[in-house]
Scaffold this motif. Structure first.
Motif, PDB file in Angstrom:
ATOM      1  N   LEU A   1       9.595  16.742 -59.909  1.00  0.00           N
ATOM      2  CA  LEU A   1      10.563  17.622 -60.569  1.00  0.00           C
ATOM      3  C   LEU A   1      10.214  19.044 -60.186  1.00  0.00           C
ATOM      4  CD1 LEU A   1      12.756  17.516 -62.943  1.00  0.00           C
ATOM      5  CD2 LEU A   1      10.873  18.140 -64.440  1.00  0.00           C
TER       6      LEU A   1
ATOM      7  N   SER B   1      19.208  14.967 -58.234  1.00  0.00           N
ATOM      8  CA  SER B   1      18.889  16.261 -58.841  1.00  0.00           C
ATOM      9  C   SER B   1      19.406  17.386 -57.973  1.00  0.00           C
ATOM     10  CB  SER B   1      17.379  16.414 -59.044  1.00  0.00           C
ATOM     11  OG  SER B   1      16.727  16.427 -57.800  1.00  0.00           O
TER      12      SER B   1
ATOM     13  N   ALA C   1      19.065  16.790 -63.486  1.00  0.00           N
ATOM     14  CA  ALA C   1      18.550  15.601 -62.829  1.00  0.00           C
ATOM     15  C   ALA C   1      18.989  14.398 -63.639  1.00  0.00           C
ATOM     16  CB  ALA C   1      17.026  15.655 -62.748  1.00  0.00           C
TER      17      ALA C   1
ATOM     18  N   ILE D   1      13.716   9.813 -61.031  1.00  0.00           N
ATOM     19  CA  ILE D   1      14.820  10.749 -60.884  1.00  0.00           C
ATOM     20  C   ILE D   1      15.650  10.281 -59.706  1.00  0.00           C
ATOM     21  CG2 ILE D   1      15.389  13.107 -60.189  1.00  0.00           C
ATOM     22  CD1 ILE D   1      13.278  14.058 -62.087  1.00  0.00           C
TER      23      ILE D   1
ATOM     24  N   VAL E   1      17.601  17.315 -67.945  1.00  0.00           N
ATOM     25  CA  VAL E   1      17.339  15.956 -67.471  1.00  0.00           C
ATOM     26  C   VAL E   1      18.133  15.023 -68.364  1.00  0.00           C
ATOM     27  CG1 VAL E   1      15.616  14.147 -67.118  1.00  0.00           C
ATOM     28  CG2 VAL E   1      15.035  16.529 -66.628  1.00  0.00           C
TER      29      VAL E   1
END
Ligand SMILES: Nc1ncnc2c1ncn2[C@@H]1O[C@H](COP(=O)(O)OP(=O)(O)O)[C@@H](O)[C@H]1O
Ligand SMILES: [Mg+2]
Length: 343
Positions: free
Chosen positions: A26, A228, A218, A225, A36
């Motif tokens: 991230l 994003s 994301a 993930i 998120v």
């Protein structure tokens, strides 16, 4: 401002293992609001708790504002002090506010300052300043039970700001609130982000939250993930699930020999008459199946689902024309076609 790399969290309880985070990379830039989003169980809370080391990652690293927090965790008393100092610069807001019911609003805000060893006079000055910032200066002496949900969350935010954090983490801060209160809390977070230059990482399961205040987002699934980027990048990414969810348009083809495309307009493309140009240039009739205009991350964005006569192969040139105009074009069902062709 926040970087995680290969962040992994495996919970072990009673011989069972749950991989809540599975190698999360991230990157949250300074001064942005980063959302998120993911369904329940995706690993969002684990991610945010690992970012401030409330939960110890199984593997991977977390760095916040240039400090590698994972390197400090569990490395003796001196590193422990550094870790505590680094963590005091990370504010955290919770879904259920986590206020102490026996303490007044002001005393709740003062709590982190007590822990930091700030003097009584300074604590009180700071707490009142923060309560003013969140619009609650008249509630300093009230108890949490006397406040509405939105007011409680404002106290939670004021408390999170007590250590002058550079980063605010928010775990479903608005999920227990009604829509109107949600809007006002989101607006407050946005204002704090702008006024204080605060970087905000927020976790949510509500797309509207991302839509109204996030610069970047994301999508999390099964501890990973899967997409994003900045909201504009996402909207410009063909086949982006997040973009489709941020900006849904519906409408089905009226027959088999038709091509359906989604056209996304951002910035100045939103004001140009491209559809009528397309129709005139190629002498084709265009039907609009669905359309929406909205403000996403403070930018005007439009999306339109249109239908062109003829199958995809017959529309390669008009679609190319639209792409040349700088528009994002998603051919609805094209991915399925490609998959079929690959068989
Ligand atoms: N303390 C814990 N012990 C064991 N399993 C946990 C713990 N916390 C979360 N989990 C599991 O990890 C997964 C991710 O949970 P969580 O991070 O809370 O997801 P989210 O916030 O997206 O709903 C879920 O399968 C959950 O059951
Ligand atoms: Mg959660």
């Amino acid at each position: 401002m926040i970087t995680t790399s290969g962040l992994t969290k495996v919970y072990r309880s009673r011989g069972r293992e749950v991989t809540a985070l599975d190698g999360v990379d991230l990157h949250v830039r300074e001064g942005e609001v980063y959302g998120v989003i993911g369904q329940s169980g995706a690993g969002k809370s684990s991610l945010i708790r690992c970012v401030n080391l409330l939960e110890r990652p199984t593997a991977g690293t977390v760095s916040v504002d240039g400090h590698d927090l994972t390197a400090l965790a569990g490395r003796g008393p001196r590193a422990g002090r550094e870790l505590r100092r680094a963590r005091s610069r990370i504010g955290m807001v919770f879904q259920h506010f986590n206020l102490l019911s026996s303490r007044t609003v002001q005393d709740n805000v003062e709590l982190p300052l007590e822990i930091l060893g700030t003097s009584g006079k300074e604590r009180s000055r700071k707490a009142l300043e923060l309560l003013d910032l969140v619009g609650l200066s008249d509630k300093a002496k009230a108890y949490p039970a006397q406040l509405s949900g939105g007011q409680k969350q404002r106290v939670g935010i004021a408390r999170a700001l007590a250590g002058d954090p550079k980063v605010l983490l928010s775990d479903e801060a608005t999920s227990a609130l009604d829509p109107e209160t949600t809007r006002s809390i989101l607006q407050l977070l946005r204002d704090l982000n702008r006024q204080l230059g605060l970087t905000v990482l927020l976790i949510t399961h509500e797309m509207d939250v991302v839509k109204s205040i996030c610069d970047s987002a994301a999508l999390m699934e099964n501890g990973r993930i899967v997409e994003s980027g900045t909201v504009s990048e996402l909207l410009a990414t063909p086949g982006s699930e997040l973009a489709a969810a941020l900006f849904p348009v519906g409408g089905d083809a009226s027959g088999d020999d038709r091509t359906v495309i989604d056209v996304t307009f951002q910035g100045d493309a939103a004001t140009r008459p491209v559809i009528s140009q397309l129709s005139r240039t190629y002498n084709i009739d265009i039907s609009i199946l669905g359309a929406a205009m909205d403000t996403v991350a403070g930018r005007q964005v439009g999306r339109m689902r249109i239908e062109l006569p003829g199958v995809y192969e017959e529309n390669v040139v008009p679609i190319g024309f639209l792409r040349e105009q700088g528009l994002q074009i998603d051919v609805v069902g094209e991915r399925e076609l490609v998959k079929d062709g690959a068989k």
